[in-house]
Design an enzyme around this catalytic site. Sequence first.
Site, PDB file in Angstrom:
ATOM      1  N   ASN A  63      -5.520   0.509  -1.263  1.00 45.05           N
ATOM      2  CA  ASN A  63      -4.132   0.207  -0.913  1.00 45.05           C
ATOM      3  C   ASN A  63      -3.819  -1.245  -1.245  1.00 45.05           C
ATOM      4  OD1 ASN A  63      -1.966   1.808   0.265  1.00 45.05           O
ATOM      5  ND2 ASN A  63      -1.913   0.255   1.874  1.00 45.05           N
ATOM      6  N   TYR A  87      18.840  13.095  -2.360  1.00 49.04           N
ATOM      7  CA  TYR A  87      17.739  13.731  -3.099  1.00 49.04           C
ATOM      8  C   TYR A  87      18.083  13.928  -4.572  1.00 49.04           C
ATOM      9  CZ  TYR A  87      15.240  14.125   1.223  1.00 49.04           C
ATOM     10  OH  TYR A  87      14.592  13.789   2.386  1.00 49.04           O
ATOM     11  N   ALA A 105      -2.261  -3.238   0.710  1.00 54.36           N
ATOM     12  CA  ALA A 105      -2.508  -4.025   1.931  1.00 54.36           C
ATOM     13  C   ALA A 105      -3.130  -3.093   2.957  1.00 54.36           C
ATOM     14  CB  ALA A 105      -1.178  -4.578   2.446  1.00 54.36           C
ATOM     15  N   GLY A 130      -2.493   4.401  -1.357  1.00 55.55           N
ATOM     16  CA  GLY A 130      -1.057   4.089  -1.373  1.00 55.55           C
ATOM     17  C   GLY A 130      -0.273   4.653  -0.215  1.00 55.55           C
ATOM     18  N   THR A 131      -0.889   4.682   0.969  1.00 54.62           N
ATOM     19  CA  THR A 131      -0.143   5.173   2.131  1.00 54.62           C
ATOM     20  C   THR A 131      -0.328   4.218   3.307  1.00 54.62           C
ATOM     21  OG1 THR A 131       0.240   7.068   3.615  1.00 54.62           O
ATOM     22  CG2 THR A 131      -2.030   6.728   2.848  1.00 54.62           C
ATOM     23  N   ALA A 148      -2.625  -0.100  -7.116  1.00 50.27           N
ATOM     24  CA  ALA A 148      -3.276   1.184  -7.424  1.00 50.27           C
ATOM     25  C   ALA A 148      -3.724   1.269  -8.883  1.00 50.27           C
ATOM     26  CB  ALA A 148      -2.325   2.337  -7.094  1.00 50.27           C
ATOM     27  N   HIS A 192       4.585  17.580   1.728  1.00 50.41           N
ATOM     28  CA  HIS A 192       5.981  17.276   2.097  1.00 50.41           C
ATOM     29  C   HIS A 192       6.974  17.932   1.152  1.00 50.41           C
ATOM     30  CE1 HIS A 192       4.716  13.436   4.479  1.00 50.41           C
ATOM     31  NE2 HIS A 192       4.474  14.563   5.151  1.00 50.41           N
TER      32      HIS A 192
HETATM   33  N1  APR Z   1      -0.502  -0.034  -5.161  1.00 49.48           N
HETATM   34  C1  APR Z   1      -1.118   0.417  -4.045  1.00 49.48           C
HETATM   35  N2  APR Z   1      -0.520   0.498  -2.833  1.00 49.48           N
HETATM   36  C2  APR Z   1       0.782   0.130  -2.780  1.00 49.48           C
HETATM   37  C3  APR Z   1       1.496  -0.339  -3.903  1.00 49.48           C
HETATM   38  C4  APR Z   1       0.799  -0.415  -5.133  1.00 49.48           C
HETATM   39  N3  APR Z   1       1.389  -0.857  -6.248  1.00 49.48           N
HETATM   40  N4  APR Z   1       2.760  -0.639  -3.504  1.00 49.48           N
HETATM   41  C5  APR Z   1       2.829  -0.355  -2.186  1.00 49.48           C
HETATM   42  N5  APR Z   1       1.642   0.098  -1.745  1.00 49.48           N
HETATM   43  C6  APR Z   1       1.281   0.537  -0.402  1.00 49.48           C
HETATM   44  C7  APR Z   1       1.951  -0.246   0.699  1.00 49.48           C
HETATM   45  O1  APR Z   1       1.129  -1.350   1.077  1.00 49.48           O
HETATM   46  C8  APR Z   1       2.025   0.796   1.829  1.00 49.48           C
HETATM   47  O2  APR Z   1       0.848   0.762   2.630  1.00 49.48           O
HETATM   48  O3  APR Z   1       1.750   1.871  -0.269  1.00 49.48           O
HETATM   49  C9  APR Z   1       2.068   2.128   1.097  1.00 49.48           C
HETATM   50  C10 APR Z   1       3.425   2.797   1.144  1.00 49.48           C
HETATM   51  O4  APR Z   1       3.696   3.121   2.498  1.00 49.48           O
HETATM   52  P1  APR Z   1       5.017   3.925   2.852  1.00 49.48           P
HETATM   53  O5  APR Z   1       6.179   3.311   2.163  1.00 49.48           O
HETATM   54  O6  APR Z   1       5.041   4.080   4.338  1.00 49.48           O
HETATM   55  O7  APR Z   1       4.813   5.360   2.168  1.00 49.48           O
HETATM   56  P2  APR Z   1       3.923   6.567   2.688  1.00 49.48           P
HETATM   57  O8  APR Z   1       2.724   6.077   3.427  1.00 49.48           O
HETATM   58  O9  APR Z   1       3.720   7.476   1.537  1.00 49.48           O
HETATM   59  O10 APR Z   1       4.925   7.300   3.735  1.00 49.48           O
HETATM   60  C11 APR Z   1       4.475   8.513   4.300  1.00 49.48           C
HETATM   61  O11 APR Z   1       6.600   8.827   5.354  1.00 49.48           O
HETATM   62  O12 APR Z   1       8.851   8.659   5.233  1.00 49.48           O
HETATM   63  C12 APR Z   1       7.825   9.546   5.162  1.00 49.48           C
HETATM   64  O13 APR Z   1       7.830  11.593   4.016  1.00 49.48           O
HETATM   65  C13 APR Z   1       7.774  10.197   3.804  1.00 49.48           C
HETATM   66  O14 APR Z   1       5.817  10.897   2.587  1.00 49.48           O
HETATM   67  C14 APR Z   1       6.412   9.795   3.264  1.00 49.48           C
HETATM   68  C15 APR Z   1       5.637   9.436   4.523  1.00 49.48           C
END
Ligand code: APR
Length: 230
Positions: free
Chosen positions: A198, A53, A200, A172-173, A216, A106
């Site tokens: 997103n 961290y 994808a 973005g998730t 994004a 989080h």
């Molecule tokens: N623009 C838009 N979307 C994007 C970009 C971008 N430039 N780059 C990546 N992504 C998308 C990916 O396609 C993916 O669907 O962002 C998403 C990221 O997914 P994760 O890496 O799983 O992140 P997140 O969904 O925030 O994870 C949720 O999991 O590990 C825990 O606590 C952690 O808060 C986190 C939670």
Amino acid sequence: MKKIVILTGAGISAESGLGTFRDEGGLWAQHRIEDVATPEGFARDPGLVHAFYNARRAQAARAHPNAAHEALARLEAEHPAEVVIVTQNVDGLHEAAGSKAVIHMHGQLSGALCAACEHRWDAPEAMQPGDPCPSCGTPATRPDIVWFGEMPYHMSAIWNHLREADLFAAIGTSGEVYPAAAFVQDADRHGAHTVELNLAPSSVISDFSEFHFGKATEVVPQWVENLLLG
Ligand code: APR
């Protein structure tokens, strides 16, 4: 339209240079979740967890909000509806862009927590095992981050916002982590229009009524522009 609720994930900060978790080469390809993002991992090796961290805190301190963060801040400032961001991210980029109504489910890299008395304070640049709590003195300080197996913060406020949402967007998730991945179903059940923006399709794309795929910094400003043009 009275209320817009926006869930954000690591993808919104990717173009600010902060790694995502599950993309190619992401944080969970470099570190084992059980070692750096669980209470058990922290109990086993607090030095490893603090180092993880500390590195992310230093990287986030150097990062700047991008056009997507800035577009959401503009939406909050200019749209007559109440705009609330519920973020899974622990960086401070929404606030750095000017957003005010931000819920960190989080936790935040900028926060420190005492595991003994639950005192919270601004985290120093680098935290070390055995740092004493400034309030109770116990050497039980930890990053103020919600780890796997722990309850996310502010859930009752979040459920209330989802029940009142007229528009719910996820940006973005990956839709891989609950309860955040189910927010779209709750908003939909209460009558909200739902949009995914997103790079994808997420794992829960089928729960959304509308979607815009792309970076994004491209799709979010365009989406906000269209909302503001009404
Ligand atoms: N623009 C838009 N979307 C994007 C970009 C971008 N430039 N780059 C990546 N992504 C998308 C990916 O396609 C993916 O669907 O962002 C998403 C990221 O997914 P994760 O890496 O799983 O992140 P997140 O969904 O925030 O994870 C949720 O999991 O590990 C825990 O606590 C952690 O808060 C986190 C939670």
